[in-house]
Write a protein that holds these residues in place. Structure first.
Motif, PDB file in Angstrom:
ATOM      1  N   THR A  77       0.823  -1.201   0.000  1.00 14.29           N
ATOM      2  CA  THR A  77       0.000   0.000   0.000  1.00 14.29           C
ATOM      3  C   THR A  77       0.864   1.260   0.000  1.00 14.29           C
ATOM      4  O   THR A  77       2.065   1.202   0.275  1.00 14.29           O
ATOM      5  CB  THR A  77      -0.933  -0.011   1.228  1.00 14.29           C
ATOM      6  OG1 THR A  77      -1.880   1.035   1.130  1.00 14.29           O
ATOM      7  CG2 THR A  77      -0.143   0.139   2.507  1.00 14.29           C
ATOM      8  N   ALA A 152      -4.651   4.021   0.358  1.00 17.09           N
ATOM      9  CA  ALA A 152      -4.549   3.663  -1.058  1.00 17.09           C
ATOM     10  C   ALA A 152      -5.157   4.755  -1.926  1.00 17.09           C
ATOM     11  O   ALA A 152      -5.904   5.613  -1.441  1.00 17.09           O
ATOM     12  CB  ALA A 152      -5.266   2.334  -1.310  1.00 17.09           C
ATOM     13  N   ARG A 154      -7.424   4.334  -4.198  1.00 15.52           N
ATOM     14  CA  ARG A 154      -8.828   4.072  -4.491  1.00 15.52           C
ATOM     15  C   ARG A 154      -9.337   2.955  -3.586  1.00 15.52           C
ATOM     16  O   ARG A 154      -8.557   2.221  -2.981  1.00 15.52           O
ATOM     17  CB  ARG A 154      -9.001   3.687  -5.963  1.00 15.52           C
ATOM     18  CG  ARG A 154      -8.310   2.378  -6.339  1.00 15.52           C
ATOM     19  CD  ARG A 154      -8.323   2.137  -7.825  1.00 15.52           C
ATOM     20  NE  ARG A 154      -7.537   3.166  -8.516  1.00 15.52           N
ATOM     21  CZ  ARG A 154      -6.219   3.095  -8.660  1.00 15.52           C
ATOM     22  NH1 ARG A 154      -5.532   2.065  -8.159  1.00 15.52           N
ATOM     23  NH2 ARG A 154      -5.567   4.046  -9.273  1.00 15.52           N
ATOM     24  N   GLU A 155     -10.639   2.831  -3.534  1.00 17.37           N
ATOM     25  CA  GLU A 155     -11.252   1.773  -2.738  1.00 17.37           C
ATOM     26  C   GLU A 155     -10.852   0.406  -3.286  1.00 17.37           C
ATOM     27  O   GLU A 155     -10.814   0.185  -4.501  1.00 17.37           O
ATOM     28  CB  GLU A 155     -12.772   1.930  -2.777  1.00 17.37           C
ATOM     29  CG  GLU A 155     -13.508   0.915  -1.915  1.00 17.37           C
ATOM     30  CD  GLU A 155     -14.999   1.171  -1.896  1.00 17.37           C
ATOM     31  OE1 GLU A 155     -15.738   0.294  -1.407  1.00 17.37           O
ATOM     32  OE2 GLU A 155     -15.432   2.245  -2.379  1.00 17.37           O
ATOM     33  N   SER A 156     -10.542  -0.526  -2.365  1.00 17.10           N
ATOM     34  CA  SER A 156     -10.086  -1.853  -2.776  1.00 17.10           C
ATOM     35  C   SER A 156     -10.561  -2.901  -1.782  1.00 17.10           C
ATOM     36  O   SER A 156     -10.175  -2.880  -0.609  1.00 17.10           O
ATOM     37  CB  SER A 156      -8.549  -1.882  -2.872  1.00 17.10           C
ATOM     38  OG  SER A 156      -8.074  -3.202  -3.039  1.00 17.10           O
ATOM     39  N   LEU A 159      -7.514  -4.987  -0.617  1.00 19.62           N
ATOM     40  CA  LEU A 159      -6.726  -4.334   0.428  1.00 19.62           C
ATOM     41  C   LEU A 159      -7.461  -4.367   1.765  1.00 19.62           C
ATOM     42  O   LEU A 159      -6.839  -4.569   2.815  1.00 19.62           O
ATOM     43  CB  LEU A 159      -6.424  -2.891   0.039  1.00 19.62           C
ATOM     44  CG  LEU A 159      -5.657  -2.070   1.084  1.00 19.62           C
ATOM     45  CD1 LEU A 159      -4.315  -2.715   1.407  1.00 19.62           C
ATOM     46  CD2 LEU A 159      -5.464  -0.634   0.601  1.00 19.62           C
TER      47      LEU A 159
END
Length: 393
Positions: A77, A152, A154-156, A159
């Motif tokens: 990350t 990060a 973007r949304e993941s 992750l």
């Protein structure tokens, strides 16, 4: 890396190994030996092994700083933050100047819920790569000690899952750190308990009492000398193992014989023992410090005669041992400080040692139960399980 850490790395590898494998493939660093998945697995284990040792010191600023780079590498990350309940311990990666001030406000609810939290980031800096974060609790014995936050662009979902597994793995390391500290406290408590029992003060008083009978009552002096020899032999035996309630009570009887030689009619003792509990195993030198505490803090210095009652009774699956004196008693607040280890070496060290040892061996439910008050004497109750695997030496 510890065996316990390896056992907990299975779920961690599912998320973190995937991220590392994907990153390794992009960077062309896959080894010629083994498949990409195998290489990612080995790299994950190696990275985790480097991050684990600092965490075994507990959740401190130094431990967080030393482990953060490895933890961020596990997650692949852009930034990672570790906090305790009050402040940021370390930040590794980009965006610290833009986002660190909001961290504690963003994670406040997590300390109450104990659940992972994902949230979008509001940042005015167009060059900042951080737009989304997931925070996971770091827990020991169901207590949230701090948080791990992964950032990060973007949304993941990947992750989020990986961060949760890494957070749980970090929690395991913190639990092992607490276990190490508990083991150290137990060893220190046992050593202190032994030293407290055979103190120079006790030896001097016992020998002085014996000497006082040499001319007036030689036979009594001889009996007391044998009691003293047996008592010291028992107390200096190998510590750290278990004994039987019968042996512990026999040692207590020898101790009280020496004490009564000093105090004479000023001390009376009542003993009530159920024969069926005599074979019960318990930690060595676990009850005698309680009797010594009753003598030292309940009887010594009193102007009137004192009485001590010792009972060991059958209570179903447990043996219940009660040691009660009618001496000066103790302020309940001071007693609480003693049991928290905050009163120093001046008072009640036997109570603290025994309470810690019982909790270590049998669990927190088996700590001492103490009733006392100023001028009200003291009643100490210890419960010993009759049947517990592994308690015999």
């Amino acid at each position: 890396m510890t065996l316990a850490a390896l056992l907990f790395l299975g779920p961690l590898l599912a998320g973190a190994g995937f991220l590392l494998g994907r990153r390794s493939a992009r960077q062309g660093r896959i080894s010629d030996v083994g498949t990409p998945v195998e290489h990612a697995t080995f790299e994950t284990l190696h990275t985790a092994s480097l991050a684990a040792p600092p965490l075994r010191a507990g959740l401190t600023a130094e431990a967080a700083r030393k482990s953060a780079r490895g933890l961020r590498s596990l997650l692949g990350t852009d930034a990672l933050c570790l906090t305790d309940r009050d402040t940021i311990l370390t930040w590794d990666g980009a965006g610290e100047q833009h986002h660190s001030a909001q961290v504690m406000d963003q994670t406040t609810a997590l300390f109450d819920t104990g659940r992972d939290k994902a949230f979008a980031l509001d940042c005015d800096d167009l060059d900042c790569p951080l737009r989304w974060a997931v925070a996971v609790p770091l827990t020991v014995d169901h207590r949230v000690l701090g948080t791990l936050i992964a950032y990060a662009p973007r949304e993941s979902a990947v992750l989020a899952r990986a961060a949760g597994e890494v957070g749980r793995w970090v929690s395991v390391q913190l639990e092992l750190a607490e276990l190490d500290r508990s083991r150290t406290r137990l060893i220190e408590a046992e050593i202190k308990a032994l030293r407290a029992q055979i103190s120079p003060h006790f030896i001097f008083n016992s020998l002085a009492a014996i000497a006082s009978f040499v001319r007036t009552d030689p036979e009594r002096a001889r009996e007391l000398l044998l009691e003293f020899a047996d008592f010291t032999r028992y107390s200096f035996r190998r510590h750290g193992d278990f004994t039987t309630l019968a042996d512990e009570l026999h040692s207590i009887d020898q101790y009280l014989a020496l004490v009564r030689a000093r105090f004479g009619d000023r001390l009376s003792v009542t003993l009530q023992v159920a024969p069926e509990v005599l074979p019960v195993a318990l930690p060595f030198l676990c009850l005698q410090p309680l009797v010594e505490n009753a003598v030292k803090h309940g009887i010594e210095g009193a102007v009137t005669a004192g009485h001590i009652t010792i009972s060991a009774l059958d209570a179903g699956n447990e043996a219940e041992v009660v040691i009660e004196d009618d001496g000066a008693g103790m302020d309940p607040e001071r007693l609480r400080r003693i049991l928290r280890g905050e009163d120093g070496a001046s008072g009640g060290i036997g109570l603290l040692n025994v309470d810690e040892r019982l909790r270590q061996v049998y669990g927190d439910a088996y700590g001492l139960v103490i009733d006392t008050g100023l001028g009200a004497g003291m009643k100490v109750t210890a419960r010993i399980p009759k049947y517990r695997a592994g308690v015999h030496s």
